[in-house]
Design an enzyme around this catalytic site. Structure first.
Site, PDB file in Angstrom:
ATOM      1  N   HIS A  33       0.851  -1.190   0.000  1.00 39.85           N
ATOM      2  CA  HIS A  33       0.000   0.000   0.000  1.00 39.85           C
ATOM      3  C   HIS A  33       0.893   1.248   0.000  1.00 39.85           C
ATOM      4  O   HIS A  33       1.260   1.747   1.079  1.00 39.85           O
ATOM      5  CB  HIS A  33      -0.912   0.005   1.226  1.00 39.85           C
ATOM      6  N   HIS A 269      -3.762   3.191  -3.612  1.00 38.80           N
ATOM      7  CA  HIS A 269      -4.047   2.685  -2.268  1.00 38.80           C
ATOM      8  C   HIS A 269      -3.444   1.312  -1.999  1.00 38.80           C
ATOM      9  O   HIS A 269      -2.638   1.153  -1.084  1.00 38.80           O
ATOM     10  CB  HIS A 269      -5.559   2.631  -2.035  1.00 38.80           C
ATOM     11  N   GLU A 424     -17.993  -3.588  24.205  1.00 36.21           N
ATOM     12  CA  GLU A 424     -17.155  -4.789  24.305  1.00 36.21           C
ATOM     13  C   GLU A 424     -15.930  -4.732  23.407  1.00 36.21           C
ATOM     14  O   GLU A 424     -14.821  -5.085  23.832  1.00 36.21           O
ATOM     15  CB  GLU A 424     -17.968  -6.048  23.970  1.00 36.21           C
ATOM     16  N   HIS A 487     -28.644 -14.986  24.670  1.00 31.84           N
ATOM     17  CA  HIS A 487     -27.670 -14.779  25.739  1.00 31.84           C
ATOM     18  C   HIS A 487     -26.990 -16.080  26.175  1.00 31.84           C
ATOM     19  O   HIS A 487     -26.162 -16.057  27.083  1.00 31.84           O
ATOM     20  CB  HIS A 487     -28.347 -14.134  26.957  1.00 31.84           C
TER      21      HIS A 487
END
Length: 675
Positions: A33, A269, A424, A487
């Site tokens: 890159h 890129h 999280e 859950h």
């Protein structure tokens, strides 16, 4: 605080050297890159040659400034800068970019085997480095408050890309940094308006990034031309002066600059420019197009000025550290222990084992392992004074925090309990940063096992890097009950065990939980994960030394052994129940607890055969998918489907996690074996 310096011809030569080294290395590899290294070369030069306090001769100086290339695909920007700045990264390594065994892999890596001097963290998945830097800033603030600014006082810099800022993990981490006012954080945003698919207007045009970060509580600055060295340095210096907010410097750059045909396009890129374009670019810059991996006269010397300054700063710091240790003997010992990485590798923390073996379970016969973990953390707190972490808005449920109101991390006070909020993934990346910074003993992050999916990228990187972190997950099975299948983890243990280098521990009772914490703190070098129960479990009256070996016999057969029952966590008790049922029918069964497949696999053949005799048929029971158990047993009782919403005991019964089902499975196996 220093002022910005003026730009000279040697500055431009040094900036262009980063560009040409990057182009040449990527072209030689024929992939990589080039766009980011070329566009942001001025920013890297200002950081490494003017601003950062670092000593290339000692990349691990504890009070150095840290630099994170979150946009890790632009790795040649970092490698070129490290080489020029004087780190032990020879030109031959740049010439081996992306080759097997080189110190210049496609994305920056730092692990137990592959250490590129000056690379702070492993970055690849976008957004992770952003979150790592936030963790580093948390570590710096905690250590500075605990030990004083004479021995800990530095900045964390990063270059982040459009892709980083699109990722949710970066948004979570940015919010955390703003919440805690991490003023030692200075990020440069490479605003080049190009992504791999084309212009960012395709997907990232409506959002106002500066306003978003201001809303997060960041100090936002703008540099309208990445090639303006004076403006870049002035913005960084202003960011340094903003002590109560993290700073984002929006740098308007041109990807692939000054490539005459590809600058400002996605063609610069993610692919080598091509030989013709490399030559054309060098001609535009006034360089010899036939010269490769050239460092002109004066460039090394220009970088060496800041390296010499860094060495002098480190020497001054060492004098202050030695004086501080002389006046603070106990803190000095804790400092040394933390910076050595703790006592992993069989070197015990004096007294820790005895303390964890004598935790008071309150006279209870049953205790959830999450509650046992809370009691163990309280007992071990004095042994790990720089252990920092917390839960993702679930500390009341996961029970993962150190006791004491003063332990709360907040804006203005750096305690050990970080309140991550419902973030999280940001938590995971920041915990990795806490560990990568150094000085933080076993940082940890905690949530329900089900939600480990939200942070799997961070868990994987902790293992790839070999970071000494602890992941603590509770509510570890369908037994949590009425919250239902959204859950209730079922596939998670198998998925986590599949990560190379991650040690998964699922303790069966309170004593195994305390011992698991000891193993994590004293025995393990890399990351570890604990899966703990929500429901109460009987406390076993056994010798649990075998936890550190991954598996051991918890209950031998009362007579001749005919079958082995293997369980983990809560299901060890299900296996014990099955053992009683089988004994009543004249069938001898031994029960084995296998809290860690990874640690058990590391044992020698004789130990494993002693625990799991090859001549005996074996049945496992675990309230999770059975995938992988064929490695250890002949048949498995598990949950190869999603759970259901109902009281926990009923869910276990309906899905066959019962002593009766395990006993019947063992009898069926014996019948098949003997037929």
């Amino acid at each position: 605080m220093e002022a910005a310096t003026s730009s000279t011809s040697i500055d431009q030569l040094a900036v262009d050297t980063i560009r040409t080294l990057s182009m040449d290395a990527i072209q030689k590899a024929n992939n990589g890159h080039p766009g980011l290294p070329m566009g942001m070369a001025p920013a890297a030069y200002v950081l490494y040659a003017r601003v950062m306090r670092h000593n290339p001769k000692d990349p691990d100086w504890p009070d150095r400034d840290r630099f994170v290339l979150s946009a890790g695909h632009g790795s040649m920007l970092l490698y070129s800068s490290l080489h020029l700045a004087g780190y032990d990264l020879p030109m031959d390594e740049l010439k081996q970019f992306r080759e097997w065994g080189s110190l210049t892999p496609g994305h920056p890596e730092r692990d137990r085997v592959h250490v590129t001097p000056g690379v702070e963290v492993t970055t690849g998945p976008l957004g992770q480095g952003f979150a790592n830097g936030v963790g580093m800033a948390l570590a710096e603030e905690f250590l500075r408050e605990k030990y004083g600014s004479d021995v800990m006082d530095h900045f964390i810099y990063a270059i982040v890309s459009d892709g980083d800022l699109m990722e949710g993990v970066a948004s979570e981490a940015a919010s955390i940094a703003g919440q805690y006012g991490l003023g030692k954080l200075v990020y440069l945003y490479d605003d080049n308006s190009i992504s791999l698919d084309g212009p960012t207007s395709l997907s990232f045009d409506v959002e106002n990034v500066p306003q978003r970060f201001e809303a997060y509580g960041w100090h936002v600055l703008e540099v309208h031309d990445a090639n303006d060295l004076v403006a870049l340095e002035s913005a960084i210096r202003e960011g340094q002066r903003q002590t109560d907010k993290p700073s984002l410097i929006v740098v308007k750059s041109i990807i692939g600059y000054p490539s005459p045909n590809k600058q400002g396009t996605s063609k610069a890129h993610g692919a080598a420019l091509g030989e013709d374009e490399v030559r054309a670019t060098k001609e535009v810059m006034g360089w010899d197009p036939d010269a490769h991996f050239l460092v002109p006269d004066g460039v090394y010397e220009e970088y060496a000025k800041n390296a010499e300054r860094g060495a002098a700063l480190q020497a001054e710091w060492q004098e202050r550290l030695d004086a501080w240790k002389g006046d603070n003997a106990e803190d000095g010992k804790a400092w040394d222990l933390a910076w050595e990485g703790g006592s992993y590798g069989g070197k015990p923390l004096p007294g820790l084992k005895d303390v964890l073996r004598s935790v008071d379970w309150g006279g209870k016969e049953q205790l959830a392992t999450r509650v046992a973990g809370q009691k163990a953390m309280a007992a071990m707190a004095p042994f790990v004074p720089t252990m920092v972490g917390g839960a993702a808005d679930l500390s009341e449920s996961t029970k993962t925090e150190f006791p004491g109101e003063d332990e709360r991390f907040s804006r203005g006070h750096a305690g050990r309990n970080v309140y991550w909020g419902v973030r999280e993934h940001g938590m995971g990346g920041a915990v990795n940063g806490l560990a990568a910074h150094g000085g933080i003993l076993r940082p940890y992050g905690s949530t329900f096992l089900q939600f480990s999916d939200y942070m799997r990228g961070s868990i994987r990187l902790s293992a790839l890097t070999g970071l000494r972190v602890a992941w603590v997950y509770t509510h570890d099975s369908i037994a949590l009950g009425a919250d239902g299948p959204t859950h209730q983890p079922v596939e998670h243990l198998a998925a986590l065990r599949a990560i190379p280098g991650l040690v998964v521990l699922r303790p069966a009772d309170a004593n195994e939980t305390a011992e698991a914490w000891r193993v994590i703190l004293e025995d393990l070098e890399g990351p570890a994960l604990m899966a703990l129960s929500r429901q109460d479990l009987p406390i076993l009256d056994i010798d649990f030394d075998g936890v550190g070996r991954g598996g051991y016999v918890v209950s031998p057969a009362s007579g001749d052994e005919q079958v082995v029952l293997v369980g983990t966590g809560a299901e060890v008790h299900t296996a014990i129940e099955a053992q009683r049922i089988l004994a009543g029918q004249g069938i001898g069964a031994r029960v084995v607890s296998l809290p860690s497949w990874e640690l058990f696999a590391d044992q020698d053949d004789s130990y494993r055969d002693d625990v799991l005799p090859p001549t005996l048929p074996k049945v496992s029971v675990e309230a999770a998918v059975t995938m992988g158990w064929e490695r250890w047993v002949d048949r498995s009782v598990g949950v190869d489907r999603f759970g259901a919403s109902a009281p926990g005991p009923e869910v276990l019964e309906k899905l066959g996690i019962t002593g009766e089902n395990v006993a019947q499975t063992a009898k069926d196996l014996l019948a098949a074996t003997n037929s």
